[in-house]
Design a protein around this motif. Structure first.
Motif, PDB file in Angstrom:
ATOM      1  N   UNK A 131      -0.496  12.995  -0.209  1.00  0.00           N
ATOM      2  CA  UNK A 131      -0.569  11.812  -0.743  1.00  0.00           C
ATOM      3  C   UNK A 131      -1.004  10.874   0.262  1.00  0.00           C
ATOM      4  N   UNK A 163      -1.389   7.584  -8.302  1.00  0.00           N
ATOM      5  CA  UNK A 163      -1.776   8.521  -7.402  1.00  0.00           C
ATOM      6  C   UNK A 163      -0.808   9.596  -6.954  1.00  0.00           C
ATOM      7  N   UNK A 188       0.851  -1.281   0.071  1.00  0.00           N
ATOM      8  CA  UNK A 188       0.201   0.006  -0.056  1.00  0.00           C
ATOM      9  C   UNK A 188       0.966   1.305   0.017  1.00  0.00           C
ATOM     10  N   UNK A 189       1.851   1.031   0.815  1.00  0.00           N
ATOM     11  CA  UNK A 189       2.655   2.400   0.980  1.00  0.00           C
ATOM     12  C   UNK A 189       3.600   2.647  -0.262  1.00  0.00           C
ATOM     13  N   UNK A 241      -3.105  -0.724  -5.522  1.00  0.00           N
ATOM     14  CA  UNK A 241      -3.233  -0.115  -4.264  1.00  0.00           C
ATOM     15  C   UNK A 241      -4.348  -0.906  -3.577  1.00  0.00           C
ATOM     16  N   UNK A 301      -0.674   7.975   0.679  1.00  0.00           N
ATOM     17  CA  UNK A 301       0.452   6.867   0.966  1.00  0.00           C
ATOM     18  C   UNK A 301       1.471   7.249   1.981  1.00  0.00           C
ATOM     19  N   UNK A 353      -5.469  16.889  -2.204  1.00  0.00           N
ATOM     20  CA  UNK A 353      -5.457  17.032  -0.570  1.00  0.00           C
ATOM     21  C   UNK A 353      -4.522  17.996  -0.216  1.00  0.00           C
ATOM     22  N   UNK A 382      10.451  -1.084   7.809  1.00  0.00           N
ATOM     23  CA  UNK A 382       9.300  -0.971   8.842  1.00  0.00           C
ATOM     24  C   UNK A 382       8.231  -2.065   8.904  1.00  0.00           C
ATOM     25  N   UNK A 407      -2.743  12.348  -7.972  1.00  0.00           N
ATOM     26  CA  UNK A 407      -3.850  12.653  -7.597  1.00  0.00           C
ATOM     27  C   UNK A 407      -3.607  13.360  -6.298  1.00  0.00           C
ATOM     28  N   UNK A 408      -3.348  14.707  -5.989  1.00  0.00           N
ATOM     29  CA  UNK A 408      -2.848  15.315  -5.086  1.00  0.00           C
ATOM     30  C   UNK A 408      -3.596  16.424  -4.421  1.00  0.00           C
ATOM     31  N   UNK A 457      -0.304   7.238   5.365  1.00  0.00           N
ATOM     32  CA  UNK A 457      -0.027   5.777   5.839  1.00  0.00           C
ATOM     33  C   UNK A 457       1.335   5.533   6.149  1.00  0.00           C
ATOM     34  N   UNK A 458       2.279   5.888   5.626  1.00  0.00           N
ATOM     35  CA  UNK A 458       3.536   5.753   6.007  1.00  0.00           C
ATOM     36  C   UNK A 458       3.706   6.414   7.517  1.00  0.00           C
TER      37      UNK A 458
END
Lengths: 103, 178, 661
Positions: C637, A95, A25-26, A34, C639, A101, B100, A98-99, C642-643
């Protein structure tokens, strides 16, 4: 030969799948991949529930899994719908593009 | 827990291998197929653990419906080209995330190993489940008695999901052809 | 009567409120109505007259009592209770304060009436009369206060009103500065007053006059002399500021920037006498501190002499009178310093009469000359303003000390007691006598240059001492020419002239009604037994002779401007020094004002801007910097988020499971 597998082994296998999904996911930028990694994580959780259900000799775990699967299905459907809607505007599944935010 | 080690390790190994492939493969379609293999492996493990209904559902719903949906969307969006996404991610990010993840794994393993699992202990050992007619029988009976409320709610959820998915993904009339 | 004492200060306060509120709401807004001076003036005059009536009533009632019982007190309310100190607001009328209230309200009424005429063309008469009434209220609180804090309340109040009224025409920068100067110099004096009050409280434990007298009389001898002298000197510092003694007199000449009625009321008749009132009130304390008294006498005498020298060379009619006031105040302190408190009070009263008269007369001259104030540009006004001339003549004779006018009696008593009192000395007498001669001289100079001789006032921009040609119509300025003042101004002048003429008879030697009246408060002074009492008549003759010499000499010099010029040239350097007031203001400027300003500037630059501003702004800058640094994490982002979640999760799990962190 070992007669049986200890519960913690199963649980740690589940933890492994979970971690793999999390890293995916990261790292991945393709939305679809994802979402797939998220499904991986959900599955790992399902396995944990089932294992514990067997260990505690109760049915509650398996009932939970039943519902988790259902919800995961609904979530995948809606999520993919969103991806399609997004794709219409942005023409990309990356992704990094898609920023919106971002502050 | 009575699980045959051979089958377990076989399925587990398969699952892990294919999971890694899912995450690392550049081609989304390849990722999707790897994921399907992971689900099959899981189904096997469920079956070994005595959750026969879940195993069946896993194959039917996850591998059969969800992944099909995924493939549809990939094809629809022409996203099946190998994506460049892993190329531009800096190495330190990949490395640190990996580290991690390993740390998290380690923490979880140690905690599973050293703690005694306490939870609500039920009263349905394997033998009794068999006596009651098998896993599916027990689950179904429970589903329609104790868990009837979540069951109904879930059906509403599914309805909402369907309507929502259609509403979101549908082409708007003014954009041209439906 | 004791229960209606509060009317005395209350009536002026009401006048202030009425005029003030009317002014605030109707006149001061930009398009307020213009109004004449009559209505506010009448309201103000009625208030102060009402206070006079009540004062008179109190006086008559006191007269009917036996001397030891001549005290009327009214407790109004309890001001505060702090620890062991309980302060009450008490109004106290006794032999001393009743005289002061009569003077304040009586002379005050006359000045209010006069102002109705003088301020007739002013833009904001409502404000003026409101301030005048407020001043009267504060002054009455000062003299009627039954305890030191209440007195101080009035003390501060009159300082405030002095500032407001001096800077009344505040749009002129110079006038505003004069107001500020008065207030600031007063404040310096007030510091001494406050410290003295603290010392009194810590030594004697009470601040109420009645109690204080008892405590001091019974225990005063046990207090170390240094403490008593300290108290005396500290309170005197307050008097230095309020009553314009050296070195805090510098505000009074500048205070002439205010309207003339203000100069008459505040800086001649009332406020400046508060110092004498304070010292007379506390005479029982000062009797135990002879060193302090000695200092007071010396400073008083020196001030009297010093101010008289400056008055020799002033050209502004009001400035001459201002320095004359400083000089006369010096006389009063000289009297107090030799233990003759009664004589000081006597001079206060007579001075109120004739100085107010002189100031109002000067105001009449200024009004008639269309605001010309330079006496070198006047002359021959006797023909144009006969009534003003007449009353000014009386005031002149009074201040010069010619019998039987009031100034003679009071000044003479001071001189005699300076010579003969236990604390007095020949030196002090000599200083006082010399100053008396000088007073006669410069006042005659003023009188001659203003009213006698040939008019000089059409030569507006000609440099003084000149030729005498004149224009017979006297149309030097504007419309109407030089004219006498209206009745509303001349009638108060007449009343004051009458008082200046006969007021002295209350203190005739050996029939001294005033000293007798003041006995309950001010016991008889000690007389030096080595002095021969018949010397009193000798000294009286000497002072009259001195006054006459001064007058005659002045007549000779100033009759004709040519001889004045000759005299001036002979003492050119001295004359310039006198005209420039011995450069005292300039010295203050260099020694005190500029260093303080430089210090302030240094503090501002190096502490305020460099340190404090930086510190405070630093907070803002730190916040901004923090924000900008943390903003880096808001990548948009998911992600990345999430990190970070994962990191937090790992840490949390680690902590929970292993007790790490």
């Amino acid at each position: 030969m070992i007669q049986t597998v200890e519960p913690w082994v199963v649980l740690s296998f589940s933890a492994a799948i979970f971690s793999i999904g999390l890293v995916g996911v990261l790292i991945r930028r393709n939305i679809l991949v994802l979402l797939m990694c998220i499904e991986l994580m959900l599955n790992a959780v399902n396995l944990t529930f089932v294992t514990l259900s067997r260990q505690l000799e109760s049915m509650a775990g398996q009932m939970s899994v039943f519902f988790i699967i259902t919800v995961a299905a609904a979530e995948a459907a809606v999520g993919l719908g969103l991806v399609i809607a997004l794709f219409r505007t942005l023409r990309t599944v990356d992704t990094d593009q898609i920023q919106m935010l971002r502050e | 827990m009575d699980i045959s080690p051979i089958f377990f390790y076989a399925f587990a190994g398969l699952a892990i291998a294919f999971a890694l492939l899912t995450v690392l493969k550049k081609n989304p379609v390849a990722s999707a197929f790897s994921l399907v293999m992971v689900f099959f492996s899981f189904a096997g493990i469920y079956a070994m653990l005595g959750a026969h209904l879940i195993a069946a559902l896993q194959v039917l719903v996850y591998a059969g419906a969800i992944m099909v949906l995924f493939i549809f969307v990939i094809m629809l969006l022409n996203a099946d080209a190998p994506s460049l996404d892993m190329v531009r991610t800096p190495m330190w990010l990949k490395a640190s995330t990996g580290v991690l993840g390993i740390v998290l794994f380690g923490v979880l393993v140690v905690s599973f190993k050293n703690s005694s699992i306490t939870g609500v202990h039920g009263n349905l050992p394997e033998s009794q489940v068999e006596a009651l007619g098998g896993n599916t029988q027990v689950v179904s009976e429970l589903m329609f008695s104790e868990y009837i409320l979540p069951f109904e709610l879930t059906s509403i959820l599914l309805l909402v999901g369907i309507v929502g998915a259609v509403a979101i993904a549908k082409r708007r009339p003014h954009k041209g052809k439906v | 009567m004791a229960q209606s004492l509060f009317w005395i200060p209350l009536l002026p306060l009401l006048g202030f409120l009425i005029n003030g509120i009317w002014y605030m709401f109707f006149q001061s807004p930009a398009n307020g109505r213009k109004a004449g001076a009559t209505v506010p003036g009448v309201i103000a005059s009625l208030s102060i007259f009402g206070a006079f009536v009540f004062s008179l009533k109190a006086f008559l009632e006191l007269k009917g009592l036996a001397p030891e019982q001549r005290v009327l007190e009214q407790l109004l309310f309890n001001w505060m209770k702090v620890g062991e100190l309980s302060l009450d607001v008490t109004l106290r009328v006794d032999s001393l304060s009743t005289l002061f209230t009569l003077v304040i309200t009586g002379v005050g009424t006359l000045i209010h009436l006069y102002s109705i005429g003088y301020m007739g063309h002013d833009e904001t008469p409502g404000k003026f009369f409101a301030y005048l009434n407020l001043f009267c209220f504060a002054m009455l609180v000062l003299v009627l206060g039954g305890s030191l804090p209440l007195l101080f309340l009035g003390w501060e109040g009159v300082g405030l009103c002095s500032y407001l009224l001096i800077g009344y025409w505040y749009s002129d920068e110079e006038k505003a500065k004069a107001g500020k100067k008065a207030f600031i110099v007063n404040r310096v004096g007030d510091l001494g007053f406050i410290l003295g009050t603290f010392l009194i409280y810590s030594t004697f434990g009470t601040l109420d006059f009645a109690n204080l007298k008892e405590v001091v009389l019974s225990q005063g001898a046990m207090v170390p002399a240094a403490v008593l002298t300290g108290i005396g000197l500290l309170l005197f510092v307050g008097c230095m500021g309020k009553s314009a003694q050296i070195p805090l007199y510098i505000w009074l000449p500048d205070a002439m920037a205010g309207p003339t009625p203000v100069s008459a009321l505040i800086h001649a008749a009332t406020m400046v006498t508060s110092g004498i009132y304070l010292l007379s009130r506390l005479n029982f304390l000062y009797s135990l501190a002879p060193d302090a008294l000695h200092v007071i006498a010396i400073i008083g005498g020196v001030t009297a002499f010093f101010a008289a020298t400056i008055a020799f060379a002033q050209r502004d009619i009001k400035k001459v009178l201002a320095y004359s006031t400083v000089s006369q105040l010096g006389y009063m302190f000289l009297a107090t310093g030799v233990g003759a408190y009664g004589a000081g009070v006597f001079h206060v009263i007579t001075h109120a009469f004739f100085k107010a008269l002189l100031f109002l007369g000067a105001g009449s001259v200024i009004h008639g000359m269309h605001h010309e104030q330079d006496i070198m540009k006047m002359g021959g006004l006797r023909k144009y303003m006969p009534q003003t001339f007449f009353v000014f003549l009386i005031g002149w004779l009074a201040i010069a000390g010619i019998p039987p006018f009031s100034g003679f009696f009071s000044k003479d008593e001071i001189l005699w007691l300076a010579f003969s009192s236990d604390h007095g000395s020949v030196v002090l007498w000599g200083l006082g006598a010399l100053t008396a001669v000088m007073t006669a001289f410069y006042m005659t100079r003023l009188f001659v240059l203003t009213f006698l001789g040939k008019p000089r006032f059409e030569e507006s921009h000609h440099d003084t001492h000149g030729h005498g040609h004149h224009d017979d119509h006297g149309h030097g300025h504007g419309h109407g020419g030089v004219h006498e003042s209206p009745l509303i101004m001349t009638i108060p002048l007449m009343v004051l002239a009458l008082l200046s003429a006969v007021g002295g008879f209350m203190g005739v030697p050996h029939m001294n009604w005033l000293a007798h009246w003041l006995e309950p408060v001010i016991p008889h002074h000690a007389v030096n037994p080595a002095v021969n009492p018949s010397l009193e008549w000798v000294l009286m003759g000497v002072s009259v002779l001195g006054a006459v010499i001064g007058i005659v000499f002045a007549f000779k010099v100033y009759r004709d401007l040519k001889s004045a010029e000759v005299l001036r040239k002979k003492f050119e350097g001295l004359h310039r020094a006198l005209e420039n007031k011995w450069y005292v203001d300039e010295m203050f400027e260099v020694l005190l004002v500029r260093p303080i300003q430089a210090f302030s500037r240094a503090l501002w630059k190096n502490v305020d801007v460099a340190i404090i501003d930086r510190f405070v702004l630093g907070f803002g800058r730190v916040s901004q910097w923090t924000g900008q640094t943390v903003r880096v994490t808001q990548t948009g982002s998911t992600q990345t988020y999430l990190f970070m979640l994962l990191i937090g999760l790992v840490i949390a799990l680690g902590y929970l499971i292993y007790g790490l962190v």
